[in-house]
Enzyme design. Structure first.
Site, PDB file in Angstrom:
ATOM      1  CE  LYS A 216       5.816   7.806  -5.453  1.00 56.99           C
ATOM      2  NZ  LYS A 216       5.969   8.573  -4.676  1.00 56.99           N
ATOM      3  CD  GLU A 222       3.907  -7.493  -5.437  1.00 59.85           C
ATOM      4  OE1 GLU A 222       3.628  -6.904  -6.491  1.00 59.85           O
ATOM      5  OE2 GLU A 222       4.254  -8.548  -4.460  1.00 59.85           O
ATOM      6  N   GLY A 278       3.105   6.426  -1.429  1.00 60.07           N
ATOM      7  CA  GLY A 278       2.198   5.354  -1.323  1.00 60.07           C
ATOM      8  C   GLY A 278       1.397   5.766  -0.439  1.00 60.07           C
ATOM      9  NE  ARG A 279       5.069   5.092   4.354  1.00 58.54           N
ATOM     10  CZ  ARG A 279       6.501   5.416   3.628  1.00 58.54           C
ATOM     11  NH1 ARG A 279       6.196   4.145   2.688  1.00 58.54           N
ATOM     12  NH2 ARG A 279       7.681   5.750   3.977  1.00 58.54           N
ATOM     13  CD  GLU A 364       5.385   0.993   2.877  1.00 55.74           C
ATOM     14  OE1 GLU A 364       5.496  -0.276   3.471  1.00 55.74           O
ATOM     15  OE2 GLU A 364       5.288   1.947   2.082  1.00 55.74           O
ATOM     16  CG  HIS A 395     -15.719 -12.128  22.538  1.00 56.18           C
ATOM     17  ND1 HIS A 395     -15.541 -12.584  24.183  1.00 56.18           N
ATOM     18  CD2 HIS A 395     -14.864 -10.822  22.060  1.00 56.18           C
ATOM     19  CE1 HIS A 395     -16.891 -11.182  23.808  1.00 56.18           C
ATOM     20  NE2 HIS A 395     -16.622 -10.645  23.602  1.00 56.18           N
ATOM     21  CE  LYS A 515       7.596  -2.163  -5.066  1.00 60.60           C
ATOM     22  NZ  LYS A 515       6.593  -0.812  -5.532  1.00 60.60           N
TER      23      LYS A 515
END
Ligand code: G6Q
Length: 553
Positions: A216, A222, A278-279, A364, A395, A515
């Protein structure tokens, strides 16, 4: 204005909680056997605790509630003005107060016949203009008409992005793999650990690889690092001609300047808007990799599923509203039973990334401790969400859910039809959904064990107290449409919780902090000269140790 826990609706609910907190689900079902019924036999709402919308059948009868609870929870939501806030979101008001932004992911899936004017601009029209460009591009790539620099067709798509620019795309790709074009290979690079890029590209031919750089802001450390590495990898493999970038890189961003500085032609950029968090962006151009995988028509089906759930959420009274009920039940456990976590357990291997996706969406969004007005909250907010695709979790960690000291509400998600039918696998899979939810609710008493002849010393170990709440979400089949509805269901559940808690579910200052912090330390790790380290002794020693390991002083 009174704080949330001072409102009269909250106090009434607290009194109700005191009365029913200890009641066992066995008693609740004994006293109201119809609570889990659906169909013509079912008692009228709100006596039966099931609801259905947009292809999702939502059974919330195995919760520690009576028929009175939901109306009381809804009253809390009303008194906290949640319905007004919901309308404000759909109308494009700037409900993300700390960033002064509208929150309009719901506009990303409105049909083209709609219009929504924000600051003089019809955002629905803009959304469809981008969708049209995405569709045209996807058709080019999928048909083999889009050629790489050396004239070869694209066979590999690598999505580079992180957080909201990765988790949605990778989850959707995995979920809808059964609908994807199988002769295209998809990879997702997010981690700045070089291993991620290396392992994702080591067997790919640059001449046949397309990178979709999703960011965005187009500044995220990263993503920019991985994008630069990708460009070097691509150019190294294609003889170093910079013109190759235009055929092998496209960008998805709101930052046209950043995109063109990187060297990607803005003609190969797909935009979105600051009102898409973003999410909440997997159904924007951030979903380009999804569209490349499943094609524009199925992408539209997914948007239609989202939209159907949006309409349901917007228009249905709270006590019959699936996302609102889910959100209010989460709040019920968090605030009244003191639960700290909630498990999401999809019984579909295709949904194996769904818990990770939801973790970001929920944590978030609602991991906040001040109100919209910036005041410290005096009530608990977002729970820890976690999970794993069934039956694997059975399990490992289910033991604690069944017999541990922690109360963990669970969501089971099951499908009536398998996408990869094999023998009786699906019956075995779904039998576990039903059996687990049943066992968690009703447990096994010492008397039942004794009647079975279990040795006295083992009875405490084999006793299951039960009374552990679950929701069961049943869907006919995992499709693009049902996935859209499922994601929107959780988005609006998160909204409901955040609105009642009075927090800003749409900012993420904690992410922003990360960031900034790393950027400060990078030069201290790389400088040839001994850096002047002004950190605490722990951080400074760790930095020195790392420098020594690298051979720096
Ligand atoms: C999501 C967050 C965060 C964001 C990433 C990537 O809601 O804001 O996860 O998506 O930090 O940001 P960019 O898309 O700007 O690279």
């Amino acid at each position: 204005m009174p704080g949330l826990t001072e409102t009269s609706a909250w106090k009434t609910l607290a009194g109700h909680h005191e009365r029913i907190a200890q009641v066992h689900l066995r008693e609740l079902f004994r006293d109201h056997p119809g609570r889990g019924e659906s169909g013509p036999e079912a008692p009228p709402a709100p006596e039966n605790l099931v609801a259905e919308a947009a292809g999702l059948y939502f059974d919330y009868s195995k919760n520690r509630i009576t028929v009175e609870t939901l109306p009381l929870l809804a009253a809390v939501a009303e008194e906290a003005s949640m319905p007004a806030r919901r309308e404000a979101m759909f109308a494009g008001e700037r409900i993300n107060v700390s960033e002064d932004r509208s929150v309009l992911h719901v506009a990303l899936r409105m049909p083209s016949s709609r219009s929504l004017i924000i600051d003089g601009v019809d955002v629905v029209k803009e959304v469809h203009a981008v969708l049209k460009r995405m569709s045209a591009f996807s058709e080019e790539v999928r048909s083999g008409r889009w050629l790489g620099h050396t004239g070869k067709a694209i066979r590999n798509v690598v999505n580079i992005g992180i957080g909201g620019s990765d988790l949605g795309p990778v989850m959707a790709y995995e979920a809808l793999k059964g609908y994807s074009m199988r002769d295209l290979t998809f990879r997702f690079v997010s981690n700045v650990d070089g291993a991620d890029f290396h392992e994702s590209t080591r067997d790919l031919d640059p001449a046949e690889t397309l990178f979709v750089v999703c960011s965005k802001t187009f500044t995220t450390l990263e993503t920019m690092t991985n994008a630069h590495t990708a460009r070097e990898w691509c150019l190294a493999g294609l003889g170093g001609d910079k013109d190759a970038v235009a055929r092998h890189f496209v960008a998805v961003s709101t930052n046209a300047e950043g995109v063109s500085e990187f060297g990607i032609d803005t003609g190969n950029m797909f935009g979105f808007w600051d009102w898409v968090g973003g999410r909440y962006s997997m159904d924007s151009a951030i979903g380009l990799s999804t569209m490349l995988a499943i094609g524009p028509d199925r992408f539209q089906d997914m948007l239609d599923g989202f939209h159907e759930m949006d309409e349901h959420f917007r228009e249905t009274p709270l006590t019959r509203n699936l996302p609102a009920i889910h959100g209010l039940l989460s709040l019920w456990y968090r605030n009244f039973f003191g639960t700290r976590t909630q498990a999401v357990l999809p019984y579909s291997e295709y949904l194996h990334r769904f818990p990770a996706y939801l973790q970001q969406l929920t944590m978030e969004s609602n991991g906040k401790s001040v109100t919209l007005a910036g005041e410290q909250v005096s009530w608990q907010t977002g729970a820890v969400f976690w999970g794993e695709a069934g039956t694997n979790g059975q399990h490992s960690f289910y033991q604690l859910i069944h017999q541990g000291t922690e109360l963990i509400p669970c969501d089971f998600i099951g499908f009536a039809h398998a996408l990869s039918p094999l023998g009786n696998h699906q019956d075995l899979l779904i039998s576990n959904v039903f059996a687990q939810a049943e066992a968690l609710a009703f447990g096994k008493t010492p008397e039942e064990l004794q009647a079975e002849g279990v040795a006295e010393a083992l009875v405490p170990h084999k006793t299951f107290v039960g009374n552990r709440p679950t929701n069961t979400i049943m869907v006919d089949r995992l499709t693009p449409r049902s996935l859209g509805a499922l994601v929107a269901f959780y988005e609006h559940s998160v909204f409901t919780q955040g609105a009642v808690w009075g927090i800003d579910s749409f900012d993420q200052w904690g992410v922003e902090l990360g960031k900034v912090l790393a950027r400060k330390i990078i030069p201290e790790l790389e400088s040839a000269d001994v850096p002047d380290l002004g950190h605490d002794t722990s951080t400074s020693s760790l930095i020195r140790r790392y420098r020594r390991a690298k051979g720096l002083s």
